[in-house]
Design an enzyme around this catalytic site. Structure first.
Site, PDB file in Angstrom:
ATOM      1  N   ARG A  52       0.880  -1.244   0.141  1.00  0.00           N
ATOM      2  CA  ARG A  52      -0.006  -0.049  -0.127  1.00  0.00           C
ATOM      3  C   ARG A  52       0.918   1.222   0.039  1.00  0.00           C
ATOM      4  O   ARG A  52       1.980   1.324   0.127  1.00  0.00           O
ATOM      5  CB  ARG A  52      -1.015  -0.009   1.191  1.00  0.00           C
ATOM      6  CG  ARG A  52      -0.730  -0.647   2.447  1.00  0.00           C
ATOM      7  CD  ARG A  52       0.504   0.388   3.251  1.00  0.00           C
ATOM      8  NE  ARG A  52       0.218   1.525   3.248  1.00  0.00           N
ATOM      9  CZ  ARG A  52       1.148   2.340   3.661  1.00  0.00           C
ATOM     10  NH1 ARG A  52       2.372   2.199   3.698  1.00  0.00           N
ATOM     11  NH2 ARG A  52       1.016   3.869   3.667  1.00  0.00           N
ATOM     12  N   GLY A  53       0.164   2.402  -0.141  1.00  0.00           N
ATOM     13  CA  GLY A  53       0.797   3.518  -0.423  1.00  0.00           C
ATOM     14  C   GLY A  53       1.134   3.898  -1.787  1.00  0.00           C
ATOM     15  O   GLY A  53       1.326   2.816  -2.463  1.00  0.00           O
ATOM     16  N   ALA A  54       0.674   5.141  -1.968  1.00  0.00           N
ATOM     17  CA  ALA A  54       0.801   5.540  -3.512  1.00  0.00           C
ATOM     18  C   ALA A  54       1.628   4.802  -4.574  1.00  0.00           C
ATOM     19  O   ALA A  54       1.424   4.249  -5.390  1.00  0.00           O
ATOM     20  CB  ALA A  54       0.286   6.858  -3.716  1.00  0.00           C
ATOM     21  N   ARG A  95      -8.004  -0.242  -6.504  1.00  0.00           N
ATOM     22  CA  ARG A  95      -8.160   0.976  -5.647  1.00  0.00           C
ATOM     23  C   ARG A  95      -8.287   2.063  -6.366  1.00  0.00           C
ATOM     24  O   ARG A  95      -7.450   2.472  -7.192  1.00  0.00           O
ATOM     25  CB  ARG A  95      -6.875   0.915  -4.471  1.00  0.00           C
ATOM     26  CG  ARG A  95      -6.841  -0.071  -3.700  1.00  0.00           C
ATOM     27  CD  ARG A  95      -5.966   0.147  -2.471  1.00  0.00           C
ATOM     28  NE  ARG A  95      -6.404   0.910  -1.303  1.00  0.00           N
ATOM     29  CZ  ARG A  95      -5.629   1.427  -0.359  1.00  0.00           C
ATOM     30  NH1 ARG A  95      -4.523   1.326  -0.412  1.00  0.00           N
ATOM     31  NH2 ARG A  95      -6.184   2.379   0.578  1.00  0.00           N
ATOM     32  N   GLN A 201      -1.933   2.788   9.995  1.00  0.00           N
ATOM     33  CA  GLN A 201      -0.730   2.700   9.228  1.00  0.00           C
ATOM     34  C   GLN A 201       0.396   3.550   9.919  1.00  0.00           C
ATOM     35  O   GLN A 201       1.477   3.294   9.879  1.00  0.00           O
ATOM     36  CB  GLN A 201      -0.893   3.337   7.886  1.00  0.00           C
ATOM     37  CG  GLN A 201      -1.643   2.598   6.778  1.00  0.00           C
ATOM     38  CD  GLN A 201      -3.185   2.906   6.817  1.00  0.00           C
ATOM     39  OE1 GLN A 201      -3.777   3.253   7.949  1.00  0.00           O
ATOM     40  NE2 GLN A 201      -3.977   2.668   5.829  1.00  0.00           N
ATOM     41  N   ASP A 242      -1.832  10.885  -2.188  1.00  0.00           N
ATOM     42  CA  ASP A 242      -2.401   9.906  -3.110  1.00  0.00           C
ATOM     43  C   ASP A 242      -2.785  10.527  -4.546  1.00  0.00           C
ATOM     44  O   ASP A 242      -2.711   9.647  -5.499  1.00  0.00           O
ATOM     45  CB  ASP A 242      -3.715   8.988  -2.531  1.00  0.00           C
ATOM     46  CG  ASP A 242      -3.273   8.125  -1.579  1.00  0.00           C
ATOM     47  OD1 ASP A 242      -2.945   8.593  -0.352  1.00  0.00           O
ATOM     48  OD2 ASP A 242      -2.985   6.992  -1.610  1.00  0.00           O
ATOM     49  N   ASN A 252      -5.246  12.544   0.437  1.00  0.00           N
ATOM     50  CA  ASN A 252      -4.485  11.783   1.274  1.00  0.00           C
ATOM     51  C   ASN A 252      -5.232  10.898   2.388  1.00  0.00           C
ATOM     52  O   ASN A 252      -6.431  11.312   2.464  1.00  0.00           O
ATOM     53  CB  ASN A 252      -3.275  12.522   1.973  1.00  0.00           C
ATOM     54  CG  ASN A 252      -2.131  11.678   2.687  1.00  0.00           C
ATOM     55  OD1 ASN A 252      -1.432  10.662   1.751  1.00  0.00           O
ATOM     56  ND2 ASN A 252      -1.771  11.881   3.730  1.00  0.00           N
ATOM     57  N   LYS A 253      -4.519  10.267   2.900  1.00  0.00           N
ATOM     58  CA  LYS A 253      -5.352   9.431   4.103  1.00  0.00           C
ATOM     59  C   LYS A 253      -6.188  10.078   4.800  1.00  0.00           C
ATOM     60  O   LYS A 253      -5.889  11.380   5.268  1.00  0.00           O
ATOM     61  CB  LYS A 253      -4.181   8.734   4.850  1.00  0.00           C
ATOM     62  CG  LYS A 253      -4.884   7.919   6.007  1.00  0.00           C
ATOM     63  CD  LYS A 253      -5.840   6.914   5.554  1.00  0.00           C
ATOM     64  CE  LYS A 253      -4.858   5.726   4.631  1.00  0.00           C
ATOM     65  NZ  LYS A 253      -5.853   4.993   3.676  1.00  0.00           N
TER      66      LYS A 253
END
Ligand code: MRU
Length: 354
Positions: A52-54, A95, A201, A242, A252-253
């Site tokens: 995960r993570g862009a 996603r 996270q 993201d 973003n998150k």
């Protein structure tokens, strides 16, 4: 339980005649490398956040297409190309928010569209492109690190949200890359790590990375951010992204927007570090960024135990995985081609056309 030691310079993903990743759902309690052997396991790993993570999602998808290409053993270049297109469509549906996924798939598909003498020549070209995507990301992160470190005063308290570290990229990190570069240059920093509900996270991954790198860090609940900012002990905030729209709005998150609003209130600069692969100039503003809605279970249960009433007609649960921070709350965008300041529209257009 003691935190398992990570090998220094851990590899978020690695190609070794196959695609290997760190299974991030197991951290920090277990450090396990798993092989993703087919399209289903690659898609599942992205959906369930094993990777995960862009930028890391983009790299995983690129190598994922190489795995798929290696499994097609019949037919010629045309059949292989059709299989790659099918796999790319499936990976693109995993996603929706991080644009790096689509950016990497587009790069791979552009390679697949060229002329090749044989299926093996196409496979080789795909693997070379996947390596380039990973290497470009590493170079971009290191460059952002050294540029962004200039914004970090010696002795700074830095707050961050989610995980934008080595685990979220090819290995160095975006927001954490800046913190890491400041630390490596000899600056004393201490990092306030938001736990990042609901999937933690921050607690599971950022705290683990900080510990692995020997960077002083303080983990607290997301709701403690206001207390830390009010205390005057935080000199800057930095997060990853993201997707960044043409006007500088940043997805973003979930929780990033709240942090940015707090920073504005307390007069603390709010920085975003992201490679150009995270910019989406086709979207005029953040309103158009698709926001992933994840399962209600992630909010309503903790480690398999329910912590909320059962959903019914009058009670529901929302679980947006990302939010959009308007550009006017962002003090600067740190990219591999320089630090962008408002007005972002012009700055982004200039940097993307270089
Ligand atoms: O749902 P996740 O864990 O993939 O979300 C990750 C983030 O929001 C990161 O901050 C973002 O992808 C930047 S990673 C360099």
């Amino acid at each position: 339980m003691a935190t398992p030691a990570a090998p220094r310079g851990f590899e978020t993903l690695r190609w070794d005649d196959g695609l290997y990743i760190i299974d991030q759902t197991l951290l920090p309690n277990e450090y396990r490398i798993i092989e993703l052997t087919d399209l289903e396991s690659i898609a599942e790993a992205i959906v369930s956040l094993r990777v995960r993570g862009a930028p890391a999602i983009g790299c995983a998808a690129a190598y994922g297409l190489c795995v798929c290409a290696g499994q097609v053993r019949v037919g010629g270049v045309q059949e292989l190309r059709a299989e790659i297109e099918r796999a790319a469509r499936i990976l693109a549906s995993t996603r929706p928010t991080a644009v790096n996924l689509f950016w990497a798939l587009n790069r791979m598909q552009a390679v697949a569209e060229a002329n090749y003498e044989s299926p093996d020549a196409l496979r080789e070209a795909l693997l070379a492109e996947a390596h380039r995507i990973r290497d470009d990301d590493d170079a971009a992160c290191r460059r952002m690190g050294s540029l962004g470190a200039e914004l970090v005063p010696d002795g700074a308290g830095i707050i961050t949200h989610c995980n934008a570290g080595g685990l979220a990229t090819s290995g160095y990190g975006t927001a954490l890359g800046v913190i890491r570069a400041a630390h490596e240059s000899g600056k004393r920093v201490h990092v306030y790590v938001d736990e990042t509900r609901p999937l933690l996270q921050g607690a599971r991954l950022t705290a683990w990375e900080m510990k692995t790198l020997g960077i002083p860090a303080i983990l607290s609940c997301d709701v403690a951010a206001s207390t830390h900012l009010a205390s005057g002990r935080v000199q800057l905030a930095i997060t990853g992204a993201d997707r960044i729209a043409a006007n500088g709005d940043v997805a973003n998150k979930i929780g990033t927007l709240g942090l940015a609003v707090l920073c504005r209130h307390y007069g603390v600069p709010f920085y975003v570090a992201a490679p150009l692969s995270t910019f989406d100039s086709t979207l005029a503003s953040g309103d158009a960024i698709p926001i992933e809605e994840r399962s209600a279970d992630e909010v309503s249960s903790l480690y398999g135990t329910s912590i909320a009433p059962t959903v019914d007609g009058s009670f529901t649960i929302a679980n947006p995985a990302f939010d959009v921070t308007p550009a006017q709350l962002v003090s600067a965008l740190i990219t591999e081609r320089g630090i962008l300041r408002p007005p972002y529209h012009e700055a982004i257009r200039a940097v993307l056309s270089e």
